[in-house]
Design an enzyme around this catalytic site. Structure first.
Site: not given
Ligand code: ATP
Length: 320
Positions: A14, A150
């Site tokens: 997203k 989210d």
């Molecule tokens: P958001 O935009 O919802 O804040 P994000 O894109 O900033 O999310 P994510 O990619 O969801 O962040 O990852 C955040 C943390 O979660 C990472 O440090 C990762 O190691 C951990 N994590 C655990 N499971 C997952 C997964 N299935 N996919 C991505 N990250 C994961």
């Protein structure tokens, strides 16, 4: 021996076209208002239900930045769904079963693109399908909200207005298709860190969103100049003029590269550019695929990961 059942879910990324932080809540979370849009860029989440294993859950992910097993948010989603299904009157007492989840990661990690939350939502939806729809949709969203702010978005509409901590959602009128160039710098940003850096000086708004403030996102369709003509969906330039993210200033203070990347995107022809969520991914909005690809080509010297993708009007169908 019972046959394995399997479903492959696409877990889309997203972007936040808008993200306003209204204030901090007593529980430490922040109230926000955000226009969220799902993208074609997606992880693959393969869920296999075997007849063996006592509610055992295994999670494998092909990315070195994401943990296998209980540390993965997909594991928590599967565990939560099993608990919900077990407590539901719509299924017989939980049979013994084993669950294997295999994630093919395409969404950059810790990037503001909601990758983990989308994987969790895909597990909730997919596992629920394999369990015969044991958990009703509204319960699914409540379960998702406990896993991450989210997650409910990915269980709602591909273009939605999120309020509260992101768990209260309303569908918005579909926009015309548009292309995005995503630029992900080499570093990741923790969402918790960004929110912890917010000061009241940066977020001094309060109260409910007025739909009129949402402009094109509220009505989605621009009025046609010719009376009687059907309204056409709001396009990339209308969206570009409304981009706004309160968290951007916080992340830019620490990583000035974000501002440079935004400027590079607009110089490369983007109609508008913004950081998504808590960052650090920056996206540029384009009308056509050709324009987006040309811009991405010219941005290779940044050394950042570049992805060309587009907005989607509906969620990808599960593959059984
Ligand atoms: P958001 O935009 O919802 O804040 P994000 O894109 O900033 O999310 P994510 O990619 O969801 O962040 O990852 C955040 C943390 O979660 C990472 O440090 C990762 O190691 C951990 N994590 C655990 N499971 C997952 C997964 N299935 N996919 C991505 N990250 C994961």
């Amino acid at each position: 021996m019972k046959r394995d059942m399997q479903v492959i879910m696409k877990a889309p990324a997203k972007v936040n076209f808008t993200l306003e932080v209204l204030g901090r809540r007593p529980d430490g979370y922040h109230d926000i208002i955000s226009v969220m849009q799902a993208l074609e860029l997606a992880d693959d989440v393969k869920i296999t239900l075997t007849g063996e294993g006592e509610n055992s859950i295994e999670v494998f992910c092909d990315s070195p930045d994401v943990p296998d097993g209980p540390g993965n948010v997909a594991y928590r989603a599967a565990r939560a769904l099993l608990e919900e299904a077990g407590g539901s009157s719509r299924v017989s007492p939980a049979p013994t079963r084993g669950i294997t989840i295999e994630i093919t990661k395409r969404i950059p990690v810790a990037a503001g693109l909601g990758g983990g939350s989308s994987d969790a939502a895909a597990v909730l939806k997919g596992l629920n399908i394999l369990l015969g729809g044991a958990v009703p949709e509204e319960r699914l969203r409540e379960t998702g909200a406990k896993i991450g702010a989210d997650v409910p978005f990915f269980l709602s509409w591909p273009l939605a207005l999120a309020e509260g901590i992101g768990e209260r959602l309303k569908p918005l009128e579909p926009l015309g298709e548009m292309w995005l160039v995503l630029i992900k710098p080499a570093f990741g940003v923790s969402t918790a860190w960004v929110y912890s850096q917010l000061t009241l000086g940066l977020t001094n708004k309060s109260g409910d969103i007025k739909l009129s403030e949402l402009g094109i996102f509220a009505c989605g369709r621009a009025k046609s100049a010719d009376a009687g003509q059907p309204a056409r969906p709001a396009d990339a330039s209308a969206v570009a003029s409304r981009l706004k993210n309160d968290l951007e200033r916080v992340t830019v203070l620490r990583y000035s590269e974000i501002d440079v990347l935004k400027r590079r995107l607009t110089e490369a022809g983007a109609l508008g550019a913004l950081m998504s969520g808590s960052g650090p991914t920056v996206f540029g909005v384009f009308r056509t695929e050709a324009e987006a690809k040309r811009a991405a080509e010219g941005l290779k010297d940044t050394g950042c990961r570049l992805i060309v993708t587009r907005t989607i009007p509906s969620w990808p169908a599960p593959v059984l």
